[in-house]
Structure formats: structure tokens, C-alpha cells
Design an enzyme around this catalytic site. Structure first.
Site, PDB file in Angstrom:
ATOM      1  CB  SER A   8      -9.011  -9.657  -7.665  1.00 47.16           C
ATOM      2  OG  SER A   8      -8.108  -9.474  -8.690  1.00 47.16           O
ATOM      3  CE  LYS A  12      -3.174  -2.496  -5.254  1.00 44.89           C
ATOM      4  NZ  LYS A  12      -3.569  -2.052  -6.525  1.00 44.89           N
ATOM      5  CG  ASP A  70      -2.816   3.208 -12.140  1.00 48.81           C
ATOM      6  OD1 ASP A  70      -2.699   1.803 -12.045  1.00 48.81           O
ATOM      7  OD2 ASP A  70      -2.208   3.634 -12.902  1.00 48.81           O
ATOM      8  CB  SER A  71      -0.615   2.954  -6.690  1.00 45.72           C
ATOM      9  OG  SER A  71      -0.756   1.857  -6.695  1.00 45.72           O
ATOM     10  CG  PHE A 157       3.155  -4.911  -2.579  1.00 41.27           C
ATOM     11  CD1 PHE A 157       2.687  -4.401  -1.854  1.00 41.27           C
ATOM     12  CD2 PHE A 157       2.904  -4.518  -3.945  1.00 41.27           C
ATOM     13  CE1 PHE A 157       1.970  -3.075  -1.784  1.00 41.27           C
ATOM     14  CE2 PHE A 157       2.164  -3.458  -4.300  1.00 41.27           C
ATOM     15  CZ  PHE A 157       1.957  -2.736  -3.110  1.00 41.27           C
ATOM     16  N   GLY A 158       6.452  -5.275  -4.132  1.00 40.49           N
ATOM     17  CA  GLY A 158       6.756  -4.218  -5.032  1.00 40.49           C
ATOM     18  C   GLY A 158       8.204  -3.623  -4.794  1.00 40.49           C
ATOM     19  CE1 TYR A 159      10.447  -0.747  -9.049  1.00 43.49           C
ATOM     20  CE2 TYR A 159       7.910  -0.420  -8.794  1.00 43.49           C
ATOM     21  CZ  TYR A 159       9.137  -0.696  -9.454  1.00 43.49           C
ATOM     22  OH  TYR A 159       9.000  -0.923 -11.052  1.00 43.49           O
ATOM     23  CG  ASP A 160       6.600  -1.820   0.140  1.00 37.48           C
ATOM     24  OD1 ASP A 160       6.237  -0.790  -0.298  1.00 37.48           O
ATOM     25  OD2 ASP A 160       5.429  -2.624   0.602  1.00 37.48           O
ATOM     26  NE  ARG A 186      -2.222   0.190  -1.678  1.00 38.96           N
ATOM     27  CZ  ARG A 186      -1.032   0.329  -2.509  1.00 38.96           C
ATOM     28  NH1 ARG A 186      -1.183   0.549  -3.725  1.00 38.96           N
ATOM     29  NH2 ARG A 186       0.171   0.002  -2.179  1.00 38.96           N
TER      30      ARG A 186
END
Ligand code: IMP
Length: 204
Positions: A8, A12, A70-71, A157-160, A186
Site C-alpha cells: 500500500s 513503491k 521485502d527489502s 526514505f529510510g537509510y537513503d 528494487r
């Protein structure tokens, strides 16, 4: 035929749909995804988690092709942590930093790396495609980089902001969405999956 994505996450979904449309494949969010109880992602590997999600979600839309992803980030010198726990790295460790979840995850990563000069890392993305609870295809994509000592860039986002591509001297958070999709775990995994779908004539 349509390919249903068991995610969702609007970012992505947009990336998957844009990429697939270039090959004439339509990607749509799995109907009623929010109402379906989320399977517990307790597999020890990325692929295990992608598979369990693909199996569970494909049972809710009989006959449809459903893929799940999953990543996460693996840091060599930290025994490949955060790994499958990338999203909940700080929470699992009871790390009480300030800021958003992403900021706390990044702060813990920097704390655990300290001044260690070996900062090699990679992002991994796994995708599993299923129909009626059966896994039909699997794909994996990786991208190698280095963890900086402080964040750089505002996109992503995240660890970018900590993930440097040495050849470009840019972090993932400094790349445009198109540049990131071209190089990212991805993007690589999804292009591989699309190729396999076409080769196996699952859509046509
Ligand atoms: P997900 O399971 O694919 O949603 O990703 C799990 C976690 O891995 C995310 O919450 C992020 O912390 C991290 N992650 C996965 N892909 C990326 C990425 O492309 N950039 C930054 N962090 C990522």
C-alpha cells in the site's frame, strides 16, 4: 492481464506501475489490501518474507497474479544487520533517540558503526510472484554502497541519506527518483521479475 502488488506504499506502487507500463503490463494495488490481516513477517530471509506475503495475499484474489516485496539494508561489518529488521532496527533494539522512525534507525546505525572504517553495505530487494497461494517466480536485486558518517540529501526514505554510491559520490537521497530506480535494488529486482514474467508468458 493485470499484475497485483501487495503493497500500500504509494511511492513503491508508482515506481512499479511506471516501470511495468513500459512493457505494456499494468500494475494495480491488490484490492482491499488494508482489510486483509497482515501476515507476520517472521522469516529469517528477505525472500522468505516476500514469499509468505505473496502466498497469503494471492489467496485473497483467486486466479490473479500477485507479487510481494521485502527489502532492507545489510552492513558487512555488522554481520549484515539491520537485514530483515531494517524497518524496525531502532525499535527492536529499544533505541530511544529522537525524531522519526527513519531518523532513529539511521542514528542507531551510525552509533553501531562508530568510527569503523569498513562501511561497505548493500541494499537487497526480493520479489515473489504467486497465484492462488503458489509461488511462480522469484527475483532479487542488490546495490552496493558505503555508509557515510552523517546524512546527505533530502529525497528518498529510510537509510537513503546515509547510503553513498561511491562511483557517483552521491547518496540515494541525492538522486532523482528516476536515477534511483535505475540503480536501486528494487528497480533491479522488478526488471528481473518482469523479464521472467514475459519469458514465461504469464501475461500476454
Ligand atoms: P520494505 O520492507 O521494503 O518496506 O523495507 C524495509 C526497510 O528497509 C525500510 O523501512 C527501510 O528502512 C529499508 N529500505 C528498504 N529499501 C530502502 C531504500 O530504497 N532506501 C532506504 N531504505 C530502504
Amino acid at each position: 492481464m493485470v499484475l497485483y502488488a501487495a503493497t500500500s506504499n504509494p511511492g513503491k506502487l508508482r515506481e512499479f506501475a511506471t516501470s511495468a507500463s513500459r512493457q505494456g503490463i499494468e500494475v494495480l494495488p491488490l484490492p482491499r489490501l488494508k482489510e486483509i490481516p497482515e501476515p507476520i513477517e517472521d522469516a529469517p530471509t528477505f525472500m522468505g518474507n516476500a514469499e509468505l506475503k505473496a502466498r497469503a495475499y494471492s489467496l485473497t484474489e483467486p486466479g490473479a497474479l500477485v507479487f510481494a516485496d521485502d527489502s532492507g539494508l545489510e552492513v558487512l561489518t555488522l554481520n549484515n544487520d539491520p537485514g530483515v529488521r531494517s524497518a524496525r532496527y531502532a525499535d527492536d533494539a529499544g533505541f530511544k533517540g529522537s525524531g522519526t522512525k527513519d531518523q532513529r534507525n539511521n542514528a542507531l546505525l551510525l552509533q553501531n558503526l562508530g568510527t569503523n572504517p569498513n562501511r561497505t553495505a548493500r541494499f537487497v530487494c526480493t520479489l515473489a510472484l504467486a497465484r492462488a497461494g503458489e509461488i511462480l517466480l522469484r527475483a532479487e536485486g542488490t546495490v552496493q554502497g558505503e555508509i557515510l558518517s552523517s546524512p546527505r540529501g533530502t529525497d528518498g526514505f529510510g537509510y537513503d541519506p546515509l547510503f553513498l554510491i561511491p562511483a557517483l559520490n552521491l547518496t540515494f537521497a541525492e538522486l532523482s527518483p528516476e536515477q534511483k530506480w535505475e540503480r536501486s535494488h528494487r528497480g533491479r529486482a522488478f526488471r528481473t521479475l518482469l523479464d521472467q514474467i514475459t519469458t514465461n508468458r504469464l501475461i500476454g
